[in-house]
Motif scaffolding. Sequence first.
Motif, PDB file in Angstrom:
ATOM      1  N   ALA A 237      36.201  42.917  51.291  1.00  0.00           N
ATOM      2  CA  ALA A 237      35.512  41.679  50.930  1.00  0.00           C
ATOM      3  C   ALA A 237      35.354  41.571  49.420  1.00  0.00           C
ATOM      4  CB  ALA A 237      34.148  41.629  51.619  1.00  0.00           C
ATOM      5  N   ARG A 238      35.073  42.680  48.768  1.00  0.00           N
ATOM      6  CA  ARG A 238      34.937  42.665  47.313  1.00  0.00           C
ATOM      7  C   ARG A 238      36.279  42.370  46.643  1.00  0.00           C
ATOM      8  NH1 ARG A 238      30.687  47.407  45.517  1.00  0.00           N
ATOM      9  NH2 ARG A 238      30.479  46.006  43.726  1.00  0.00           N
ATOM     10  N   ALA A 239      37.356  42.877  47.229  1.00  0.00           N
ATOM     11  CA  ALA A 239      38.685  42.573  46.693  1.00  0.00           C
ATOM     12  C   ALA A 239      39.007  41.088  46.853  1.00  0.00           C
ATOM     13  CB  ALA A 239      39.744  43.425  47.390  1.00  0.00           C
ATOM     14  N   VAL A 240      38.615  40.509  47.979  1.00  0.00           N
ATOM     15  CA  VAL A 240      38.829  39.077  48.187  1.00  0.00           C
ATOM     16  C   VAL A 240      37.990  38.272  47.201  1.00  0.00           C
ATOM     17  CG1 VAL A 240      38.467  37.162  49.804  1.00  0.00           C
ATOM     18  CG2 VAL A 240      39.541  39.284  50.591  1.00  0.00           C
ATOM     19  N   ALA A 241      36.744  38.679  46.997  1.00  0.00           N
ATOM     20  CA  ALA A 241      35.878  37.985  46.041  1.00  0.00           C
ATOM     21  C   ALA A 241      36.474  38.043  44.636  1.00  0.00           C
ATOM     22  CB  ALA A 241      34.479  38.597  46.054  1.00  0.00           C
ATOM     23  N   TRP A 242      37.012  39.207  44.250  1.00  0.00           N
ATOM     24  CA  TRP A 242      37.679  39.321  42.946  1.00  0.00           C
ATOM     25  C   TRP A 242      38.857  38.352  42.879  1.00  0.00           C
ATOM     26  CZ3 TRP A 242      42.552  39.969  41.283  1.00  0.00           C
ATOM     27  CH2 TRP A 242      42.745  40.261  39.929  1.00  0.00           C
ATOM     28  N   THR A 243      39.629  38.283  43.959  1.00  0.00           N
ATOM     29  CA  THR A 243      40.801  37.415  43.994  1.00  0.00           C
ATOM     30  C   THR A 243      40.401  35.951  43.817  1.00  0.00           C
ATOM     31  OG1 THR A 243      41.965  38.987  45.430  1.00  0.00           O
ATOM     32  CG2 THR A 243      42.802  36.734  45.365  1.00  0.00           C
TER      33      THR A 243
END
Length: 301
Positions: A121-127
Amino acid sequence: MRTFFFQIFPGGLALLFLLVVANEYAVARPSHRTQDVAYVPASDPTFDTERHRLDVYAPKGKSAELRPVVVFIHGGSWDSGNKDFYSFVGRRLAKQGVVAVVINYRLAPAVEVPAMADDCARAVAWTVEHIREYGGDPQRLFLMGHSAGGGLAALLASDNQVLARRGLAQNPVRGVILDDPAGLDMYDYLQKMQYPGDAQYLVPFGKEPAVWRQVSAMYHVTASTPPFLLFVGGETYPSISSSSEKFRQKLVSLGQQPVLKVLPGKKHAPMVLQLYWQHNVIYQDLLPFVGATSGARAVVR
């Protein structure tokens, strides 16, 4: 070096290996890789210098419009796997007009699946926050996962709370591509324990049935869940083929129209290894699904 290759790969295998290497260099030219970007701040107490990183693969060619984005989540039974092995997925997607984000996430036994989902989820938020810098459209963000990564991708798309906890009030995922997914219904799987070695999954999933259900996408999908494109190997593990069909039926019962394709003769590992080939059947369906071919737009709800 050429002599060394022929010693290790005698006969035709050596020629095949050299052709594959040459092809990989050729494919790399149309794409640009930004490597080892931290998607969790180094000041965060949970920061893992290896696992909280991602790679972005962007087409080198100019585009008047932002491109669709696919975030790829690797598999590995929730205790292994690394983004670096899947550079071929990023390269192939970028060559075909997609901005690809290939991520790492923490693994068991260091953490359990809820923390892995939070990492994703944090990777998606960064994206969502940064992908415009690479020519990607945060409004056309799709998830893709193989094996354990497929289960995590399905969970992020179906359980809005996983992303909401990371500041995304509205789920940004527009669709999901599942490649021989595992973990769609671990609540059912771990209660049955019907296959040899199943006890190993109590390490990443823990021993609480409530947690098994919490991290299973089967119990979160609704009529408004983004569309799914599923691919399953004809000779994959029985648990994957049966849970994928059960997942499809659940989506249909909610009024969705998921696509599930069984690829004859394919086992579990070859289901992801085939993504090395640009014109693979998965890419043929993925590109129009995300709106990356012939000006087609993404299939969204």
